[in-house]
Design a protein around this motif. Structure first.
Motif, mmCIF file in Angstrom:
data_model
loop_
_atom_site.group_PDB
_atom_site.id
_atom_site.type_symbol
_atom_site.label_atom_id
_atom_site.label_comp_id
_atom_site.label_asym_id
_atom_site.label_seq_id
_atom_site.Cartn_x
_atom_site.Cartn_y
_atom_site.Cartn_z
ATOM 1 N N UNK A 33 -4.417 11.189 7.805
ATOM 2 C CA UNK A 33 -5.769 10.659 7.874
ATOM 3 C C UNK A 33 -6.180 10.264 6.467
ATOM 4 N N UNK A 34 -6.331 8.973 6.260
ATOM 5 C CA UNK A 34 -6.692 8.461 4.939
ATOM 6 C C UNK A 34 -8.192 8.644 4.724
ATOM 7 N N UNK A 35 -8.605 8.738 3.489
ATOM 8 C CA UNK A 35 -10.010 8.906 3.164
ATOM 9 C C UNK A 35 -10.880 7.758 3.630
ATOM 10 N N UNK A 93 -8.892 5.541 8.245
ATOM 11 C CA UNK A 93 -7.703 5.051 8.939
ATOM 12 C C UNK A 93 -6.642 6.136 9.008
ATOM 13 N N UNK A 94 -5.809 6.065 10.038
ATOM 14 C CA UNK A 94 -4.705 6.998 10.183
ATOM 15 C C UNK A 94 -3.401 6.221 10.098
ATOM 16 N N UNK A 111 1.711 17.398 13.170
ATOM 17 C CA UNK A 111 0.275 17.513 13.031
ATOM 18 C C UNK A 111 -0.298 16.442 12.150
ATOM 19 N N UNK A 112 -1.492 16.719 11.634
ATOM 20 C CA UNK A 112 -2.229 15.753 10.843
ATOM 21 C C UNK A 112 -2.467 16.306 9.452
ATOM 22 N N UNK A 160 -8.219 10.095 -3.443
ATOM 23 C CA UNK A 160 -6.773 9.923 -3.522
ATOM 24 C C UNK A 160 -6.357 8.526 -3.098
ATOM 25 N N UNK A 161 -6.981 8.015 -2.056
ATOM 26 C CA UNK A 161 -6.590 6.725 -1.495
ATOM 27 C C UNK A 161 -6.831 5.581 -2.468
#
Length: 129
Positions: free
Chosen positions: A66-68, A71-72, A3-4, A11-12
């Motif tokens: 999934x980045x904030x 981008x994934x 999953x995701x 956080x990023x």
């Protein structure tokens, strides 16, 4: 795990906002920067730190992160039973290894959701100086 999973923009890029908290704590006697972030779905540990501390990484199916930033990226593996020593408690939980940049450890909703019922006021009041 499949999953995701998701990281917040805080956080990023390592932002400290009224909805995050940063602490300097220890893992295996090494000082680490811990971010508590209610915008992260899971707990994360810097892949670099996991390697430096020789933490075993259990193989898992790959998962999307999934980045904030929108981008994934693909992640894989899990560090099981990592102990993070806080002032009055030791947190023993599982962490997903990922390139985190400015933060060593992120405690997200996986950990926050395990806590007893609590009342928190996350209201941000901007006082001009």
């Amino acid at each position: 795990m499949s999953g995701l999973v998701e990281l917040s923009i805080n956080s990023v890029v390592g932002l400290t906002t009224p909805r995050t908290m940063k602490l300097t704590r220890k893992i295996l006697g090494h000082q680490v920067l811990v971010m508590i972030d209610c915008g992260a779905t899971h707990n994360f540990i810097s892949a670099e730190l996991a390697g430096k501390l020789a933490l075993p990484i259990t193989h898992t199916a790959s998962y999307g992160v999934l980045m904030g930033t929108g981008l994934s990226v693909r992640g894989g593996g899990i560090c099981k039973g990592v102990t993070v020593s806080l002032p009055s408690i030791d947190i023993i939980d599982d962490f997903l290894p990922l390139q985190l940049g400015c933060t060593d450890v992120i405690l997200g909703m996986k950990w926050l959701g395990s806590l007893a019922k609590m009342q928190v006021n996350w209201e941000y009041i901007d006082h001009e100086v």
